[in-house]
Design a protein around this motif. Structure first.
Motif, PDB file in Angstrom:
ATOM      1  N   LYS A  16       8.708   0.528  11.187  1.00 13.90           N
ATOM      2  CA  LYS A  16       8.496   2.630   9.755  1.00 13.90           C
ATOM      3  C   LYS A  16       8.083   2.079   8.822  1.00 13.90           C
ATOM      4  O   LYS A  16       8.304   2.386   7.788  1.00 13.90           O
ATOM      5  CB  LYS A  16       9.412   3.612  10.857  1.00 13.90           C
ATOM      6  CG  LYS A  16       9.207   4.501   9.850  1.00 13.90           C
ATOM      7  CD  LYS A  16      10.263   5.555  10.195  1.00 13.90           C
ATOM      8  CE  LYS A  16       9.602   6.887   8.955  1.00 13.90           C
ATOM      9  NZ  LYS A  16      11.045   7.580   8.718  1.00 13.90           N
ATOM     10  N   PRO A  17       6.671   2.842   8.690  1.00 11.06           N
ATOM     11  CA  PRO A  17       5.929   2.217   7.560  1.00 11.06           C
ATOM     12  C   PRO A  17       6.801   3.583   6.657  1.00 11.06           C
ATOM     13  O   PRO A  17       6.799   4.761   7.412  1.00 11.06           O
ATOM     14  CB  PRO A  17       4.611   3.008   7.391  1.00 11.06           C
ATOM     15  CG  PRO A  17       4.220   2.277   8.903  1.00 11.06           C
ATOM     16  CD  PRO A  17       5.359   2.708   9.989  1.00 11.06           C
ATOM     17  N   HIS A  18       6.800   3.714   5.139  1.00 16.71           N
ATOM     18  CA  HIS A  18       7.498   4.429   4.578  1.00 16.71           C
ATOM     19  C   HIS A  18       6.503   5.715   3.830  1.00 16.71           C
ATOM     20  O   HIS A  18       5.253   4.808   3.062  1.00 16.71           O
ATOM     21  CB  HIS A  18       7.992   4.148   3.644  1.00 16.71           C
ATOM     22  CG  HIS A  18       8.898   4.638   2.176  1.00 16.71           C
ATOM     23  ND1 HIS A  18      10.373   5.285   2.583  1.00 16.71           N
ATOM     24  CD2 HIS A  18       8.811   4.685   1.017  1.00 16.71           C
ATOM     25  CE1 HIS A  18       9.812   6.096   0.990  1.00 16.71           C
ATOM     26  NE2 HIS A  18       9.478   5.973   0.488  1.00 16.71           N
ATOM     27  N   GLY A  19       7.143   7.012   3.078  1.00 19.62           N
ATOM     28  CA  GLY A  19       6.056   7.504   2.116  1.00 19.62           C
ATOM     29  C   GLY A  19       4.597   7.651   2.497  1.00 19.62           C
ATOM     30  O   GLY A  19       4.383   7.797   3.297  1.00 19.62           O
ATOM     31  N   ALA A  20       3.982   7.524   1.155  1.00 18.28           N
ATOM     32  CA  ALA A  20       2.478   7.363   1.221  1.00 18.28           C
ATOM     33  C   ALA A  20       1.575   7.073   2.425  1.00 18.28           C
ATOM     34  O   ALA A  20       0.627   7.077   2.935  1.00 18.28           O
ATOM     35  CB  ALA A  20       2.287   7.489  -0.290  1.00 18.28           C
ATOM     36  N   LEU A  21       2.279   5.494   2.611  1.00 20.21           N
ATOM     37  CA  LEU A  21       1.787   4.444   3.200  1.00 20.21           C
ATOM     38  C   LEU A  21       1.604   5.138   5.018  1.00 20.21           C
ATOM     39  O   LEU A  21       0.669   4.929   5.809  1.00 20.21           O
ATOM     40  CB  LEU A  21       2.417   2.952   3.310  1.00 20.21           C
ATOM     41  CG  LEU A  21       2.377   2.401   4.324  1.00 20.21           C
ATOM     42  CD1 LEU A  21       0.087   1.794   4.235  1.00 20.21           C
ATOM     43  CD2 LEU A  21       2.869   0.415   4.457  1.00 20.21           C
ATOM     44  N   TYR A  22       2.872   5.852   5.160  1.00 29.21           N
ATOM     45  CA  TYR A  22       3.110   6.256   6.092  1.00 29.21           C
ATOM     46  C   TYR A  22       2.231   6.966   6.857  1.00 29.21           C
ATOM     47  O   TYR A  22       1.523   7.700   7.443  1.00 29.21           O
ATOM     48  CB  TYR A  22       4.204   6.939   6.826  1.00 29.21           C
ATOM     49  CG  TYR A  22       5.107   7.723   7.465  1.00 29.21           C
ATOM     50  CD1 TYR A  22       5.755   6.707   8.688  1.00 29.21           C
ATOM     51  CD2 TYR A  22       5.292   9.117   7.893  1.00 29.21           C
ATOM     52  CE1 TYR A  22       6.195   7.305   9.746  1.00 29.21           C
ATOM     53  CE2 TYR A  22       5.680   9.388   9.249  1.00 29.21           C
ATOM     54  CZ  TYR A  22       5.872   8.879   9.770  1.00 29.21           C
ATOM     55  OH  TYR A  22       6.332   9.490  11.412  1.00 29.21           O
ATOM     56  N   ASN A  23       2.135   8.214   5.628  1.00 33.04           N
ATOM     57  CA  ASN A  23       1.118   9.857   6.100  1.00 33.04           C
ATOM     58  C   ASN A  23      -0.616   8.819   6.077  1.00 33.04           C
ATOM     59  O   ASN A  23      -1.112   9.133   6.555  1.00 33.04           O
ATOM     60  CB  ASN A  23       1.183  10.609   4.580  1.00 33.04           C
ATOM     61  CG  ASN A  23       3.073  11.152   4.459  1.00 33.04           C
ATOM     62  OD1 ASN A  23       2.991  11.327   5.688  1.00 33.04           O
ATOM     63  ND2 ASN A  23       3.370  11.146   3.758  1.00 33.04           N
ATOM     64  N   VAL A  24      -0.658   8.033   4.782  1.00 32.87           N
ATOM     65  CA  VAL A  24      -1.950   7.518   5.392  1.00 32.87           C
ATOM     66  C   VAL A  24      -2.767   7.011   6.713  1.00 32.87           C
ATOM     67  O   VAL A  24      -3.564   7.185   7.391  1.00 32.87           O
ATOM     68  CB  VAL A  24      -2.400   6.459   3.641  1.00 32.87           C
ATOM     69  CG1 VAL A  24      -3.841   5.698   3.960  1.00 32.87           C
ATOM     70  CG2 VAL A  24      -2.788   7.532   2.697  1.00 32.87           C
ATOM     71  N   ALA A  25      -1.829   6.363   7.334  1.00 31.48           N
ATOM     72  CA  ALA A  25      -1.720   5.774   8.412  1.00 31.48           C
ATOM     73  C   ALA A  25      -1.806   7.356   9.522  1.00 31.48           C
ATOM     74  O   ALA A  25      -1.821   6.587  10.357  1.00 31.48           O
ATOM     75  CB  ALA A  25      -0.494   4.779   8.530  1.00 31.48           C
ATOM     76  N   ALA A  26      -1.319   8.152   9.308  1.00 31.98           N
ATOM     77  CA  ALA A  26      -1.339   9.008  10.003  1.00 31.98           C
ATOM     78  C   ALA A  26      -2.859   9.625  10.443  1.00 31.98           C
ATOM     79  O   ALA A  26      -2.729   9.962  11.774  1.00 31.98           O
ATOM     80  CB  ALA A  26      -1.017  10.173   9.578  1.00 31.98           C
ATOM     81  N   ASP A  27      -3.772   9.917   9.748  1.00 35.23           N
ATOM     82  CA  ASP A  27      -5.078   9.638   9.950  1.00 35.23           C
ATOM     83  C   ASP A  27      -5.586   8.679   9.528  1.00 35.23           C
ATOM     84  O   ASP A  27      -6.527   9.103   9.739  1.00 35.23           O
ATOM     85  CB  ASP A  27      -4.989  11.340   9.023  1.00 35.23           C
ATOM     86  CG  ASP A  27      -4.612  12.600   8.568  1.00 35.23           C
ATOM     87  OD1 ASP A  27      -4.985  12.625  10.449  1.00 35.23           O
ATOM     88  OD2 ASP A  27      -4.042  13.042   8.507  1.00 35.23           O
ATOM     89  N   ASP A  28      -5.670   7.671   8.756  1.00 30.33           N
ATOM     90  CA  ASP A  28      -6.773   6.281   8.441  1.00 30.33           C
ATOM     91  C   ASP A  28      -6.968   5.618   9.538  1.00 30.33           C
ATOM     92  O   ASP A  28      -5.379   5.096   9.497  1.00 30.33           O
ATOM     93  CB  ASP A  28      -6.620   6.350   7.087  1.00 30.33           C
ATOM     94  CG  ASP A  28      -7.660   5.570   6.746  1.00 30.33           C
ATOM     95  OD1 ASP A  28      -8.392   4.245   7.412  1.00 30.33           O
ATOM     96  OD2 ASP A  28      -8.335   5.849   5.385  1.00 30.33           O
ATOM     97  N   ARG A  29      -7.839   5.490  10.700  1.00 33.57           N
ATOM     98  CA  ARG A  29      -7.630   4.911  11.707  1.00 33.57           C
ATOM     99  C   ARG A  29      -7.654   3.291  10.909  1.00 33.57           C
ATOM    100  O   ARG A  29      -7.165   2.247  11.848  1.00 33.57           O
ATOM    101  CB  ARG A  29      -8.600   4.696  13.087  1.00 33.57           C
ATOM    102  CG  ARG A  29      -8.317   4.227  13.943  1.00 33.57           C
ATOM    103  CD  ARG A  29      -7.095   4.291  14.133  1.00 33.57           C
ATOM    104  NE  ARG A  29      -7.036   3.298  15.680  1.00 33.57           N
ATOM    105  CZ  ARG A  29      -7.195   3.179  16.798  1.00 33.57           C
ATOM    106  NH1 ARG A  29      -7.699   4.703  17.574  1.00 33.57           N
ATOM    107  NH2 ARG A  29      -6.655   2.482  18.071  1.00 33.57           N
ATOM    108  N   ALA A  30      -7.905   2.635   9.906  1.00 34.09           N
ATOM    109  CA  ALA A  30      -8.110   1.272   9.444  1.00 34.09           C
ATOM    110  C   ALA A  30      -6.896   1.257   8.571  1.00 34.09           C
ATOM    111  O   ALA A  30      -6.537  -0.176   8.939  1.00 34.09           O
ATOM    112  CB  ALA A  30      -9.576   0.865   8.503  1.00 34.09           C
ATOM    113  N   VAL A  31      -5.982   1.965   8.123  1.00 35.54           N
ATOM    114  CA  VAL A  31      -5.157   1.177   7.726  1.00 35.54           C
ATOM    115  C   VAL A  31      -4.080   1.438   8.979  1.00 35.54           C
ATOM    116  O   VAL A  31      -3.361   0.352   9.135  1.00 35.54           O
ATOM    117  CB  VAL A  31      -4.633   2.278   7.284  1.00 35.54           C
ATOM    118  CG1 VAL A  31      -2.534   2.016   6.586  1.00 35.54           C
ATOM    119  CG2 VAL A  31      -4.980   2.935   5.479  1.00 35.54           C
TER     120      VAL A  31
END
Length: 259
Positions: free
Chosen positions: A114-129
């Motif tokens: 489970k990614p943490h924090g900002a990485l988790y939130n960025v990955a929620a909408d940035d398909r490349a991440v």
């Protein structure tokens, strides 16, 4: 916008907590949850905290997972960094390997990432991440479950890679009308009231929906429910959440056990 269909409600749910971050009472929280996401050196954690948390997971029969993040201890991994997908894959892969090495020594098999924090939130909408994270997990161990924000790009990317994905919802975080978490620091982002949190938990687990900040009812698939372990009152919250779920007839079991 076409409304999403109502989500199926499962009579059981995984209850997870982010632990090993050096800022909570892990020993008191572990017996109350079914899964633990363990900081593995990015935003927090070191060999000693990883080993101690893994031992607690083993002692209490709690599923253990990796909690990788941006390498940003200064901001506890809660600041989005402008790094390319290849660098994200490197960071995530190194952190998973770090925890896995210690888990192997402790006789614990990791169950999820489970990614943490900002990485988790960025990955929620940035398909490349999201793709970079999902590809890294799938390459490292395709049996690992990928936890991601319910209905997000991360769960989509994980499913596209053939991973089992757990759609995650939150006990004490506020939502916007898209079903995304309100950014920390904005009104309603963190639910401090225990009563309000329990009401949200019951709605998520029992009806598969949440009330957004604008009053809209948003359907959300709820495979796993997160409580943040860095709260000063995390133990009381965890005890109350577990009690509310069980009182409503919702069994608390790790996501891996629901296969």
């Amino acid at each position: 916008m076409t409304p999403r269909p109502a989500c199926d409600v499962n009579p059981r749910i995984d209850f997870n907590c982010d632990l090993g971050e050096g800022c909570g009472d892990d020993a008191a929280i572990l017996p109350l949850v079914s899964s633990a996401s363990i900081a593995c050196g990015g935003h927090a954690g070191d060999e000693a905290t990883m080993r101690a948390t893994l031992r607690l997971c083993r002692a209490h029969g709690v599923a253990a997972g990796a909690h990788p993040s941006y390498e940003d201890r200064e901001h506890f991994g809660r600041r989005a960094l402008d790094v390319p997908a290849a660098e994200i894959a490197r960071m995530v892969g190194e952190q998973i390997r770090r925890l896995t090495t210690i888990a192997d020594e402790e006789g614990v098999r990791l169950a999820h990432v489970k990614p943490h924090g900002a990485l988790y939130n960025v990955a929620a909408d940035d398909r490349a991440v999201a793709d970079a994270i999902a590809a890294t997990v799938a390459e490292f161990d395709p049996s690992l479950v990928l936890f991601g924000l319910s209905g997000s790009a991360l769960t989509e990317a994980g499913a596209a890679r053939g991973l089992r994905v757990a759609h995650e919802v939150f006990a004490e975080r506020g939502y916007d009308a898209r079903g995304r978490l309100l950014p920390r620091g904005t009104p309603g982002a963190v639910i401090d009231s225990l009563d309000a949190s329990i009401a949200q938990v019951r709605r998520l687990a029992g009806r598969g929906e949440v009330v957004a900040s604008n009053g809209r009812i948003v359907p959300l698939r709820a495979d796993t429910l997160c409580l943040h372990g860095d709260r000063s009152d995390a133990v009381a919250f965890a005890r109350a959440v577990r009690g509310a779920l069980e009182a409503d007839g919702i069994a608390v079991v790790s996501f891996g056990a629901t296969a």
